[in-house]
Design a protein around this motif. Structure first.
Motif, PDB file in Angstrom:
ATOM      1  N   THR A   1      13.084  26.553   6.635  1.00 40.97           N
ATOM      2  CA  THR A   1      11.749  26.415   6.353  1.00 40.97           C
ATOM      3  C   THR A   1      11.338  24.897   6.637  1.00 40.97           C
ATOM      4  OG1 THR A   1      11.353  28.288   5.425  1.00 40.97           O
ATOM      5  CG2 THR A   1       9.567  26.590   5.310  1.00 40.97           C
ATOM      6  N   LEU A   2      12.006  24.094   5.649  1.00 43.01           N
ATOM      7  CA  LEU A   2      11.771  22.731   5.439  1.00 43.01           C
ATOM      8  C   LEU A   2      12.447  22.106   6.712  1.00 43.01           C
ATOM      9  CD1 LEU A   2      11.993  22.111   1.727  1.00 43.01           C
ATOM     10  CD2 LEU A   2       9.767  22.249   3.222  1.00 43.01           C
ATOM     11  N   GLY A   3      13.706  22.635   7.327  1.00 45.30           N
ATOM     12  CA  GLY A   3      14.259  21.982   8.323  1.00 45.30           C
ATOM     13  C   GLY A   3      13.245  21.876   9.738  1.00 45.30           C
ATOM     14  N   GLU A   4      12.743  22.942   9.710  1.00 44.06           N
ATOM     15  CA  GLU A   4      11.534  23.141  10.965  1.00 44.06           C
ATOM     16  C   GLU A   4      10.429  22.186  10.773  1.00 44.06           C
ATOM     17  OE1 GLU A   4      10.883  27.423  10.905  1.00 44.06           O
ATOM     18  OE2 GLU A   4      12.819  27.952  11.183  1.00 44.06           O
ATOM     19  N   ALA A   5      10.234  21.738   9.580  1.00 42.88           N
ATOM     20  CA  ALA A   5       9.252  20.715   9.362  1.00 42.88           C
ATOM     21  C   ALA A   5       9.728  19.116   9.378  1.00 42.88           C
ATOM     22  CB  ALA A   5       8.521  20.784   8.011  1.00 42.88           C
ATOM     23  N   GLY A   6      11.051  19.187   9.763  1.00 43.54           N
ATOM     24  CA  GLY A   6      11.817  17.872  10.057  1.00 43.54           C
ATOM     25  C   GLY A   6      12.552  17.107   8.764  1.00 43.54           C
ATOM     26  N   TYR A   7      12.877  18.121   7.868  1.00 50.53           N
ATOM     27  CA  TYR A   7      13.481  17.750   6.674  1.00 50.53           C
ATOM     28  C   TYR A   7      15.221  17.967   6.817  1.00 50.53           C
ATOM     29  CZ  TYR A   7       9.516  17.483   3.512  1.00 50.53           C
ATOM     30  OH  TYR A   7       8.403  16.984   2.795  1.00 50.53           O
TER      31      TYR A   7
END
Length: 538
Positions: free
Chosen positions: A187-193
């Motif tokens: 989820t956070l990876g898709e937000a650039g994390y």
């Protein structure tokens, strides 16, 4: 005690781990989106970094942070965990925070996905969880029709032999986190994390990379990456080294990061640092508390070691100049093993039960939140759960989880809700979840817990059903956290209503259920299991 050779080994391991980490950790690659991922989210101009510290078997009263200042008989050892005390003083503590099951695998699965253990069908401890300390839950997978009830924790005498025929047959528990479910890392990876996991994983044998943690130290069980029956205290240091190296690398790259550092438990003196053990003895003596048994001292020393590790990470954030843009959460996978008692070294005072039990001591755990926008020095009495962390982190990152109410029972639908308004101190803030009630389902025999049981929280009340005995319990939990006064007989209508809600939920998600054991029905009365001696819903 840890000898000089062990201490030397700790130092070498720490240096080697840090050097290797600095060489290996680069910017993590972006995981592919799974179904249900947010498209083109409106992200904040400055996304906060996010750190999640997860303790192993840290009871509600294990740390020196008083989780509810209105409950005076919660008696932690003063000064035991000063770093957590500082986080609580500068942040928010949650008095009513729950995991979805009283064991590590199901609880961790919920933390990582925002979905309850019952829906994930991961209701018991995974392979690799029972061997370490000889814990018995009726066999791997939570016990079928045989096996002794309960088990022995380190430092305890093994339980007396009990009849091998159990009244219920526990269901099988899935051993791998489903790939179709999005984790917090994805989820956070898709937000650039950039996302990392270090320490105890215990939700399957697949590498955490499969679930979006591109930087990790493996799918570790209780034995750690070195398959060591006693990974601590070395791994407590190594986890922290790896986390600091990852954080440093991402700060240099100017990339927002998410990292979870999951500590291992300890049951023997050789699994804690001699310094922390000595400090615990001194703190107990200073407070006038009884020293307790070896396992009590070790549990407290392990908490102090973990606290020191957290302090190292927090110091790193300040040194790197990113503390003002980092959100930190601390919690635990379940309560401490053991029951209640009057000493400061008791497992979960004043809560009843412990690890393996759906009583408060098994599922009500510490939770502290710290970071930008968090209302400092406050206590939230909003009921919150492990499933709420993923949607909370997602909203902080600018990619809030959107739930279609018509699909609330689908496997991939997040059951938790965001705590952001609560953290910001919004008056009357409520957590919007797929259901208003909170459900706990643990259909297994485990550590003298009384057998398979389920619970539901609705408003001020908690209902428990024990499938072994057939008994029902009702507590006004907001006023009776010790579960001392059973109201089932005096409030039959409320009992019936809450049981109906429980049944409806379990049916809707197709939860794995314990079933009557035909062999028990045919057995003579003398062969029937006796009442459990401790823990659980009696």
């Amino acid at each position: 005690m840890v000898n000089k050779g062990t201490l030397h080994r700790i130092g070498l391991l720490a240096l080697a781990s840090l050097s290797t980490s600095l060489l290996a950790f680069g910017a993590a690659e972006q995981p592919a989106a799974k179904d249900g991922g947010a498209s083109a989210p409106q992200r904040p101009a400055r996304q906060p970094n996010i750190i999640f510290f997860l303790g192993e078997a840290i009871g509600w009263s294990t740390t020196s942070v008083v989780m509810d200042d209105q409950i005076v008989d919660a008696a932690p050892v003063p000064g035991l965990t000063p770093q957590l005390e500082r986080l609580a003083a500068e942040g928010m503590r949650f008095s009513d925070f729950y995991v979805s099951a009283p064991r590590c695998t199901p609880a961790r699965a919920s933390f990582f996905t925002g979905i309850g253990a019952a829906k994930l069908r991961m209701t018991y401890v995974n392979e690799g969880g029972n061997e370490r300390r000889g814990e018995q839950g009726g066999g791997r997978g939570g016990g079928g029709g045989g096996g002794r009830r309960g088990g022995a924790e380190a430092g305890q005498e093994p339980p007396a032999r009990e009849p091998l025929i159990l009244r219920m047959m526990a269901p099988a528990s899935d051993k791998e986190l489903p790939r179709e479910v999005r984790t917090v890392a994805e989820t956070l990876g898709e937000a650039g994390y950039a996302a990392a996991h270090f320490g105890k994983w215990h939700v399957g044998r697949e590498n955490p990379r499969v679930h979006g943690f591109n930087v990790n130290d493996g799918p570790n069980t209780n034995a750690g990456p070195g398959n060591n029956r006693e990974p601590n205290p070395e791994e407590g240091i190594a986890i922290t080294d790896r986390g600091i190296a990852f954080i440093t690398e991402q700060v240099k790259a100017g990339k927002p990061f998410f990292v979870q550092m999951s500590h291992y438990g300890a049951g023997r003196e050789t699994e804690v640092t001699p310094e922390s053990l000595a400090e615990v003895r001194a703190l107990l003596e200073k407070s006038g508390a009884r020293a307790g048994r070896e396992k009590d001292l070790v549990r407290l020393a392990a908490a102090r070691d973990m606290d020191k590790a957290i302090g190292r990470v927090m110091d790193t954030l300040r040194t790197l100049g990113v503390a003002d843009n980092t959100f930190v959460a601390f919690s635990a996978d379940h309560g401490a093993p053991g029951g209640t008692g009057g000493r400061a070294t008791s497992a979960n005072p004043p809560l009843a039960g412990g690890k393996g039990s759906v009583r408060e001591g098994g599922i009500r755990v510490p939770m502290i939140a710290w970071g930008p926008g968090v209302k400092a020095g406050t206590t939230s009495r909003v009921r919150a759960t492990a499933m709420d962390l993923l949607p909370t982190f997602a909203e902080l990152a600018g990619t809030p989880v959107k739930v279609d109410a018509s699909k609330r029972d689908a496997l991939a639908t997040v059951e938790g809700g965001s705590l952001v308004d609560v953290l910001r101190g919004v008056e009357g803030a409520k957590v919007k979840r797929t259901r208003e009630e909170t459900y706990i389902h643990f259909p297994h025999y485990d550590l003298g817990n009384g057998g398979p049981a389920s619970a539901v929280y609705a408003g001020d009340y908690k209902f428990i059903r024990n499938d072994d005995s057939g008994r029902r319990f009702l507590f006004e939990i907001s006023k009776d956290p010790s579960e001392a006064k059973d109201l089932a007989a005096s409030m039959p209508e409320r009992c019936a209503d809450m049981e109906a809600k429980l049944d409806a939920y379990l049916k809707a998600i197709d939860a794995p259920m314990a079933k009557p054991n035909p062999a028990a029905a045919e057995a003579a009365p003398a062969e029937q299991p006796s009442r459990p001696r401790r823990g659980g819903a009696r």
